[in-house]
Structures are given as C-alpha cells and as structure tokens.
Write a protein that holds these residues in place. Sequence first.
Motif, mmCIF file in Angstrom:
data_model
loop_
_atom_site.group_PDB
_atom_site.id
_atom_site.type_symbol
_atom_site.label_atom_id
_atom_site.label_comp_id
_atom_site.label_asym_id
_atom_site.label_seq_id
_atom_site.Cartn_x
_atom_site.Cartn_y
_atom_site.Cartn_z
ATOM 1 N N PRO A 52 36.652 63.936 49.111
ATOM 2 C CA PRO A 52 36.116 63.095 48.201
ATOM 3 C C PRO A 52 37.011 61.980 47.470
ATOM 4 C CG PRO A 52 35.445 65.135 46.950
ATOM 5 C CD PRO A 52 37.172 65.074 47.984
ATOM 6 N N GLU A 53 38.392 62.125 46.291
ATOM 7 C CA GLU A 53 38.323 60.960 45.539
ATOM 8 C C GLU A 53 39.596 60.458 46.197
ATOM 9 O OE1 GLU A 53 39.986 64.163 45.330
ATOM 10 O OE2 GLU A 53 38.705 65.364 44.228
ATOM 11 N N PHE A 54 40.224 60.043 47.749
ATOM 12 C CA PHE A 54 40.490 59.220 47.998
ATOM 13 C C PHE A 54 40.274 57.972 48.484
ATOM 14 C CE2 PHE A 54 42.878 57.342 51.686
ATOM 15 C CZ PHE A 54 44.551 57.640 51.728
ATOM 16 N N PRO A 55 40.610 57.041 47.878
ATOM 17 C CA PRO A 55 39.488 55.408 48.100
ATOM 18 C C PRO A 55 38.911 55.394 49.620
ATOM 19 C CG PRO A 55 41.914 55.143 47.054
ATOM 20 C CD PRO A 55 41.847 56.680 47.726
ATOM 21 N N GLY A 56 37.461 54.748 49.666
ATOM 22 C CA GLY A 56 37.249 54.862 51.016
ATOM 23 C C GLY A 56 37.668 53.476 52.029
ATOM 24 N N PRO A 57 36.844 53.597 52.626
ATOM 25 C CA PRO A 57 37.234 51.796 53.256
ATOM 26 C C PRO A 57 36.640 51.079 53.018
ATOM 27 C CG PRO A 57 35.642 53.809 54.789
ATOM 28 C CD PRO A 57 35.967 54.196 53.156
ATOM 29 N N ASP A 58 35.783 51.230 51.836
ATOM 30 C CA ASP A 58 35.553 50.035 51.059
ATOM 31 C C ASP A 58 36.581 49.431 50.470
ATOM 32 O OD1 ASP A 58 34.341 52.561 50.318
ATOM 33 O OD2 ASP A 58 33.053 51.582 48.523
ATOM 34 N N GLU A 59 37.454 50.585 49.680
ATOM 35 C CA GLU A 59 38.121 49.794 49.644
ATOM 36 C C GLU A 59 40.422 49.575 50.002
ATOM 37 O OE1 GLU A 59 38.139 52.344 45.266
ATOM 38 O OE2 GLU A 59 36.721 53.948 46.913
#
Length: 194
Positions: A52-59
């Motif tokens: 969950p720490e990895f940036p999501g698609p919105d980033e």
Amino acid sequence: GETGPMSTPSISSPIPFVPAEEDLPGSGWLALDELVSGGTQGEAELIDCVGPEFPGPDETLDSASSPHFVRPTGQLVHGIAVVFETPEATRRAAAVLRQSAFARCLGQSVVADLIAAPDDVEPLAIDEQAEEWGRRLSFTGVSGAGVVPVHLDLVVVDDATVVSLLFLADTPSPFPSEQRAHIVDCVSRRIHGL
C-alpha cells in the motif's frame, strides 16, 4: 510538427528509461516479447509485491516495460520504468522497490522465467543480499534438469519523477558485475539526461 494544448510535452516517455537492445553487452540476446508502454502496464508487473505504500494510479503519469531479453546459458535482462507526478511519489516508489520484502516477493515470481520447465520448478532456498548497487537474490531450484542455481540482481535507478527497476538474472553464476554496471549506466545516463 505543430504544437498545441494537446501536445504539451510532459517529462518524457518512460521508454528510454528501460533497458534497450543496444544496452546489452555482447551478442546473442533475444527479445522474448515486445516493449510495452502506456498507462499502467509497467507497474502492473509489480502490483503483487509493492504493497500500500507504493503510489497509486492517480499519482502515475506513464510507464513502460522492456522486452524480456534472454541470452542462452541463462541470462535475462528486463526493466520497468514509471513516471510519477511528483518527486514525493517517486521517493515513495523507490523506497518500496529497494525493500527486502519487495525483492523477496518479486524473486519468487521471476524464478519461472529463468528455468526451462517452470511448472516443474520448486525453489528450495532463497538467499538475499543487500549490495551497494541493489539487491541480489540467489535461488536453488530443482527441475527436471536437476538442481539449478539462479541469481537475480534488482537495481533501482531514480530521478525526480522517474523510477526504473532493472532485473538482471543469470544461472549458474551471478550476472557479471561489469555487464550489470554497463546496463545500469546506460539506463542511468538516460534518466539523468546525460
């Protein structure tokens, strides 16, 4: 060509930030598949291991995944690059990709790419070492061919908004250090605009 609102350049395409055929040392390399670029293709390969720490698609702005380059005798070179919206997202992504837990998870899924009969392969042992250049995972696998040692080097190269993860694997010996350094240098120079 013309430029307008729709053709405003972003940082760049992520394609230059993955290994290319001209980066590979020596001869005899084969591309098992095609370069894939656009959207979330690159990070889709990582999704099961990043947490969950990895940036999501919105980033994420864009990503690319190099072909899986292989050379007979067991070498593999592959890379994934992701362009993020902010340096903060890039820092978070690079931190996740440098973690031991990520390396171990990813290593488990890479074993099958390196051994001829993936359905018959059972990893017996996984050894992980932190190195100054990244992480090395060494596996002992058993297949129809017998006991097979596999070494996977993971190297993260990053800049303000780009993270590239390089996979360099070899069997039965580790990927040669001078070859690894050459490939990393080629990708790093492009990422840093040199």
